[in-house]
Design a protein around this motif. Structure first.
Motif, PDB file in Angstrom:
ATOM      1  N   TRP A 164       0.398  -8.175  -2.099  1.00 45.43           N
ATOM      2  CA  TRP A 164       0.274  -6.884  -2.008  1.00 45.43           C
ATOM      3  C   TRP A 164      -1.104  -7.950  -0.787  1.00 45.43           C
ATOM      4  CZ3 TRP A 164       2.091  -2.658   0.095  1.00 45.43           C
ATOM      5  CH2 TRP A 164       3.050  -2.694  -0.046  1.00 45.43           C
ATOM      6  N   GLN A 165      -1.722  -8.391  -1.191  1.00 46.78           N
ATOM      7  CA  GLN A 165      -2.959  -8.375  -0.413  1.00 46.78           C
ATOM      8  C   GLN A 165      -2.778  -8.589   0.415  1.00 46.78           C
ATOM      9  OE1 GLN A 165      -5.637  -9.469  -2.309  1.00 46.78           O
ATOM     10  NE2 GLN A 165      -6.966  -9.292  -0.358  1.00 46.78           N
ATOM     11  N   GLY A 166      -2.066  -8.860   1.694  1.00 48.69           N
ATOM     12  CA  GLY A 166      -2.493  -9.292   3.397  1.00 48.69           C
ATOM     13  C   GLY A 166      -1.592  -7.737   3.536  1.00 48.69           C
ATOM     14  N   ALA A 167      -1.172  -6.382   2.242  1.00 48.91           N
ATOM     15  CA  ALA A 167      -1.033  -5.745   3.341  1.00 48.91           C
ATOM     16  C   ALA A 167      -1.885  -4.486   3.000  1.00 48.91           C
ATOM     17  CB  ALA A 167       0.418  -4.799   3.187  1.00 48.91           C
ATOM     18  N   ILE A 168      -2.898  -4.343   1.780  1.00 46.88           N
ATOM     19  CA  ILE A 168      -4.121  -3.011   1.334  1.00 46.88           C
ATOM     20  C   ILE A 168      -4.472  -2.341   2.130  1.00 46.88           C
ATOM     21  CG2 ILE A 168      -6.074  -2.852   0.312  1.00 46.88           C
ATOM     22  CD1 ILE A 168      -5.376  -4.709  -1.313  1.00 46.88           C
ATOM     23  N   GLY A 169      -4.399  -3.022   3.742  1.00 49.19           N
ATOM     24  CA  GLY A 169      -5.468  -2.780   4.871  1.00 49.19           C
ATOM     25  C   GLY A 169      -4.963  -1.330   5.552  1.00 49.19           C
ATOM     26  N   MET A 170      -3.460  -2.212   6.435  1.00 48.25           N
ATOM     27  CA  MET A 170      -2.587  -1.008   6.333  1.00 48.25           C
ATOM     28  C   MET A 170      -2.215   0.213   5.729  1.00 48.25           C
ATOM     29  SD  MET A 170       1.758  -1.311   6.280  1.00 48.25           S
ATOM     30  CE  MET A 170       2.220  -0.329   6.840  1.00 48.25           C
ATOM     31  N   LEU A 212       2.830  -9.532   5.760  1.00 52.71           N
ATOM     32  CA  LEU A 212       3.707  -8.985   5.199  1.00 52.71           C
ATOM     33  C   LEU A 212       3.124  -7.970   5.376  1.00 52.71           C
ATOM     34  CD1 LEU A 212       4.885  -7.702   2.939  1.00 52.71           C
ATOM     35  CD2 LEU A 212       2.429  -7.616   1.660  1.00 52.71           C
ATOM     36  N   ALA A 213       2.213  -7.488   6.463  1.00 55.43           N
ATOM     37  CA  ALA A 213       1.733  -6.199   7.940  1.00 55.43           C
ATOM     38  C   ALA A 213       2.520  -5.693   8.585  1.00 55.43           C
ATOM     39  CB  ALA A 213       0.460  -5.545   7.585  1.00 55.43           C
ATOM     40  N   SER A 214       2.928  -7.136   9.104  1.00 51.53           N
ATOM     41  CA  SER A 214       3.397  -7.144  10.145  1.00 51.53           C
ATOM     42  C   SER A 214       5.206  -6.436  10.171  1.00 51.53           C
ATOM     43  CB  SER A 214       3.446  -8.302  10.880  1.00 51.53           C
ATOM     44  OG  SER A 214       4.276  -8.310  12.212  1.00 51.53           O
ATOM     45  N   ASP A 215       5.704  -7.321   8.374  1.00 50.95           N
ATOM     46  CA  ASP A 215       6.926  -7.261   8.368  1.00 50.95           C
ATOM     47  C   ASP A 215       7.439  -5.468   8.113  1.00 50.95           C
ATOM     48  OD1 ASP A 215       7.690  -9.320   8.799  1.00 50.95           O
ATOM     49  OD2 ASP A 215       8.580  -9.693   6.348  1.00 50.95           O
ATOM     50  N   LEU A 216       6.119  -4.974   7.398  1.00 49.35           N
ATOM     51  CA  LEU A 216       6.731  -3.663   6.479  1.00 49.35           C
ATOM     52  C   LEU A 216       6.824  -2.596   7.588  1.00 49.35           C
ATOM     53  CD1 LEU A 216       3.820  -3.897   3.543  1.00 49.35           C
ATOM     54  CD2 LEU A 216       6.174  -3.006   3.765  1.00 49.35           C
ATOM     55  N   ASP A 218       7.520  -3.224  10.149  1.00 49.64           N
ATOM     56  CA  ASP A 218       8.887  -2.975  10.853  1.00 49.64           C
ATOM     57  C   ASP A 218       9.872  -2.277  10.108  1.00 49.64           C
ATOM     58  OD1 ASP A 218       7.914  -3.983  13.492  1.00 49.64           O
ATOM     59  OD2 ASP A 218       8.555  -6.328  12.944  1.00 49.64           O
ATOM     60  N   THR A 219       9.727  -2.494   9.060  1.00 49.63           N
ATOM     61  CA  THR A 219      11.054  -2.632   7.999  1.00 49.63           C
ATOM     62  C   THR A 219      10.708  -1.177   7.764  1.00 49.63           C
ATOM     63  OG1 THR A 219       9.464  -3.392   5.842  1.00 49.63           O
ATOM     64  CG2 THR A 219      11.302  -4.637   6.713  1.00 49.63           C
ATOM     65  N   THR A 220       9.714  -0.088   7.202  1.00 45.53           N
ATOM     66  CA  THR A 220       9.241   1.437   7.142  1.00 45.53           C
ATOM     67  C   THR A 220      10.759   2.070   8.095  1.00 45.53           C
ATOM     68  OG1 THR A 220       7.527   1.125   8.186  1.00 45.53           O
ATOM     69  CG2 THR A 220       7.512   0.952   5.800  1.00 45.53           C
ATOM     70  N   SER A 221      10.435   1.315   9.491  1.00 45.88           N
ATOM     71  CA  SER A 221      11.139   2.199  10.299  1.00 45.88           C
ATOM     72  C   SER A 221      12.595   2.727  10.089  1.00 45.88           C
ATOM     73  CB  SER A 221      11.581   1.854  11.611  1.00 45.88           C
ATOM     74  OG  SER A 221      11.806   0.362  11.651  1.00 45.88           O
ATOM     75  N   ALA A 222      13.430   1.818   9.491  1.00 45.07           N
ATOM     76  CA  ALA A 222      14.479   2.621   8.698  1.00 45.07           C
ATOM     77  C   ALA A 222      14.356   2.836   7.087  1.00 45.07           C
ATOM     78  CB  ALA A 222      15.653   1.576   8.595  1.00 45.07           C
ATOM     79  N   MET A 223      13.528   3.436   6.897  1.00 41.04           N
ATOM     80  CA  MET A 223      13.048   4.200   4.886  1.00 41.04           C
ATOM     81  C   MET A 223      13.441   5.361   5.464  1.00 41.04           C
ATOM     82  SD  MET A 223      10.480   1.590   3.437  1.00 41.04           S
ATOM     83  CE  MET A 223      11.093  -0.623   3.521  1.00 41.04           C
ATOM     84  N   ALA A 224      13.660   5.982   3.841  1.00 43.22           N
ATOM     85  CA  ALA A 224      13.312   7.454   3.759  1.00 43.22           C
ATOM     86  C   ALA A 224      12.176   7.931   4.057  1.00 43.22           C
ATOM     87  CB  ALA A 224      14.700   7.838   2.573  1.00 43.22           C
ATOM     88  N   ALA A 225      11.848   9.067   4.551  1.00 44.27           N
ATOM     89  CA  ALA A 225      10.745   9.786   4.658  1.00 44.27           C
ATOM     90  C   ALA A 225      10.498   9.709   3.332  1.00 44.27           C
ATOM     91  CB  ALA A 225      10.863  11.163   5.745  1.00 44.27           C
ATOM     92  N   GLU A 226      10.614  10.606   2.431  1.00 45.88           N
ATOM     93  CA  GLU A 226      10.382  10.783   0.546  1.00 45.88           C
ATOM     94  C   GLU A 226      10.006   9.523   0.316  1.00 45.88           C
ATOM     95  OE1 GLU A 226      13.372  11.148   1.881  1.00 45.88           O
ATOM     96  OE2 GLU A 226      14.677  13.665   2.306  1.00 45.88           O
ATOM     97  N   TYR A 227      10.525   7.981   0.396  1.00 40.24           N
ATOM     98  CA  TYR A 227       9.940   7.446  -0.461  1.00 40.24           C
ATOM     99  C   TYR A 227       8.778   6.772  -0.028  1.00 40.24           C
ATOM    100  CZ  TYR A 227       9.675   2.442  -1.057  1.00 40.24           C
ATOM    101  OH  TYR A 227       9.142   0.811  -1.493  1.00 40.24           O
ATOM    102  N   LEU A 228       8.678   7.188   1.873  1.00 41.89           N
ATOM    103  CA  LEU A 228       7.375   6.090   2.747  1.00 41.89           C
ATOM    104  C   LEU A 228       5.916   7.591   1.842  1.00 41.89           C
ATOM    105  CD1 LEU A 228       9.209   5.181   5.755  1.00 41.89           C
ATOM    106  CD2 LEU A 228       8.452   3.714   3.802  1.00 41.89           C
ATOM    107  N   SER A 229       6.907   8.545   2.056  1.00 41.37           N
ATOM    108  CA  SER A 229       5.472   9.701   1.006  1.00 41.37           C
ATOM    109  C   SER A 229       4.898   9.333   0.435  1.00 41.37           C
ATOM    110  CB  SER A 229       5.800  10.958   1.541  1.00 41.37           C
ATOM    111  OG  SER A 229       6.976  10.936   0.152  1.00 41.37           O
ATOM    112  N   HIS A 230       5.796   8.773  -1.203  1.00 44.36           N
ATOM    113  CA  HIS A 230       5.489   8.851  -1.688  1.00 44.36           C
ATOM    114  C   HIS A 230       4.624   6.850  -1.721  1.00 44.36           C
ATOM    115  CE1 HIS A 230       6.879  11.758  -4.885  1.00 44.36           C
ATOM    116  NE2 HIS A 230       7.137  12.101  -4.073  1.00 44.36           N
TER     117      HIS A 230
END
Ligand SMILES: C[S@@+](CC[C@H](N)C(=O)[O-])C[C@H]1O[C@@H](n2cnc3c(N)ncnc32)[C@H](O)[C@@H]1O
Length: 502
Positions: A164-170, A212-216, A218-230
């Protein structure tokens, strides 16, 4: 000012329902076998205790309780909105062996209810450890110390370092932008994610250059809002090194055993030969896992710990694995003999393929499958490949009858499904033969309910009609295709597991 009860974790938006096979008692037992640790496996009617911490809606706990009527299951979460759903499902299915507890894990161990709870044979916590504060984690360790019975098994999943190192800042950017915006935490997460997308589009170097940050983003745009909030809006989110989680678990006298993802325990599939040679410089499992996580970073680890490891010799371990029975959970036509693993594409040898094909025919012990190709594989390799690729599961009671409690829960779960549009999320069905859950999307839950009500597949047209009431007419053919494929591929599996009648 009084402290808000949520203590920095998201509580204004309910989490998604889900079932994760790594939480099933048989997965934990298998991890112990692969890791060379003896475990006592209670039968579905035995007295055993299963405990889930941070259970959310508690689907995994419900499936475990319904499949094992003799067990006592306790599911704890501090969010009353989650407990209300889980307890409501338990009540609707008339399950009398599951107890949903609304409690804060930072103090539960010291409470009267916590002290009165029986010691657990299995404990599972999925999606909890990395998202809660250090005082909650300390409370969890005190509870594990007091309530894991000797020989008991504990599963913990967490966001791991260094992956997760690469996405802590994101994550920090999403969180900080989110809390500065008004509204519920799902809207806050969206605000934060929009900022990350805008900064990335503007060439923000870190977000563009960290894969990792860059991929995330992109991929988060298709994920459920409830999941993303948690996922993003907890004040305490902190990925951890395996060594640090193992050190915390040692506070409850727990030793790390293996991963609940079977393939991850096979270094030949995870690492190159050169990497394995580096790993082999060390015997210490903590150091070996650190090297493994450095060579093959896992974002979400599923670790299995045991309290009081009874170590097995390699021969004893293989003998125990050989006695386990596998049941296919895909249809023969879906069998994959090329596996995608970190070390690349792994094409199974012909003898291994023959054993995999035989495994598709129905319950078989590892010893029976190995006897088809003497000397061509090992018990651990065969079970790792078949279960690790999610094509088989280990059976707790391969020829057992499905208890009425499982039928009742499966009907309650299936009767809730109203539309094919719900068919995307992951959920499950209770199976006593599996000793827990079978991963099943809502569409398969719906079909199971219809078959349990006495209908047959010749009612498929009526099912399609019912499931596509809110679907555009031009998409109905697609619905027909999806439902027919589910009937063809999933129903034989449901029958073999006795989830639905013959
Ligand atoms: C990401 S969710 C995972 C839920 C469930 N295990 C699953 O995988 O679907 C984390 C859960 O932990 C619960 N939780 C967070 N802090 C807690 C605390 N201090 N005590 C009890 N539960 C807590 C939340 O309410 C939430 O349901």
């Amino acid at each position: 000012m009084s402290r808000p009860w949520s203590n920095g974790y998201v509580a204004d938006v309910a989490y998604i329902e889900g079932y994760y096979v790594q939480q099933s008692p048989m997965r934990l037992a298998l991890a112990c076998c692969i890791g060379g640790v003896a475990i006592d496996l209670p039968e579905p009617d035995d007295h055993a205790c299963y405990l889930e911490l941070g259970c959310g809606m508690g689907i995994g706990a419900l499936l475990t309780a319904a499949a094992n009527p003799g067990w006592q299951v306790t599911a704890i979460d501090y969010n009353p909105a989650h407990i209300a759903v889980g307890a409501g499902l338990a009540r609707a299915a008339r399950l009398d062996n599951i107890h949903f507890v609304e409690a804060d894990l930072s103090q539960f161990a010291e409470s009267a209810e916590g002290r009165a709870m029986p010691a657990a044979d299995f404990v599972s916590m999925h999606g909890l450890w990395s998202w809660v504060s250090s005082d909650v984690r300390a409370g969890i360790v005190r509870l594990l110390a007091a309530k894991t019975r000797p020989g008991g098994v504990v599963h913990v999943s967490y966001n791991a370092l260094p992956a997760w190192q690469g996405a802590i800042g994101m994550q920090r950017l999403v969180y900080e932008a989110g809390i500065r915006s008004a509204g519920r935490s799902d809207l806050q997460a969206q605000t934060g994610l929009t900022l990350t997308r805008d900064i990335k589009a503007a060439g923000g170097k870190y977000l563009v250059e960290s894969p990792l940050a860059s991929d995330l983003i992109d991929t988060t745009s298709a994920m459920a809002a409830e999941y993303l909030s948690h996922e993003f809006m907890s004040a305490h989110w902190a990925p951890a090194f395996h060594a640090d989680v193992a050190a915390a678990m040692a506070g409850a006298k727990l030793d790390w055993v293996a991963s609940a993802n079977p393939l991850e325990n096979f270094n030949e599939l995870m690492l190159t030969e050169e990497q394995r040679a580096l790993l082999d410089r060390y015997n210490d499992p903590i150091m070996r896992e650190l090297i493994k996580d450095t060579c093959f970073p896992r974002q979400l680890r599923h670790d299995v710990f045991v309290r009081g490891a009874r170590r097995l010799s390699n021969e004893e371990r293989d003998a125990r694995i050989a006695r386990l029975t596998l049941i296919p959970v895909v249809s023969p036509g879906e069998l994959q003999t090329t596996l995608h693993v970190p070390a690349g594409k792994a094409e199974m040898s012909d003898p291994l393929k023959n054993m995999m094909v035989a495994a598709m025919r129905g319950p078989a012990t590892i010893a029976e499958l190995l006897a088809l190709e003497p000397g061509r594989s090992t018990p651990a390799e065969l079970i790792g490949v078949l279960v690790g690729s999610n094509q088989c599961q280990v059976a707790l009671s391969p020829y057992g009858l499905q208890p009425t409690s499982a039928d009742r829960l499966n009907r309650v779960l299936g009767a809730r499904v109203r539309s094919i549009a719900e068919a995307k999320t992951s959920s499950g069905l209770a199976s006593s033969r599996l000793g827990g859950g079978l991963l099943a999307p809502p569409l398969v839950q719906f079909i199971a309910d219809r078959l349990l009500s006495g209908e047959r597949e010749d009612r498929a047209d009526a099912w399609i009609e019912q499931l596509s009431a809110d679907i555009l007419p031009e998409k109905r053919d697609k619905v027909r295709e999806v439902v027919n494929a589910a009937i063809e591929q999933r129903v034989p599996i449901l029958r073999q597991l006795r989830i639905v009648p013959e």
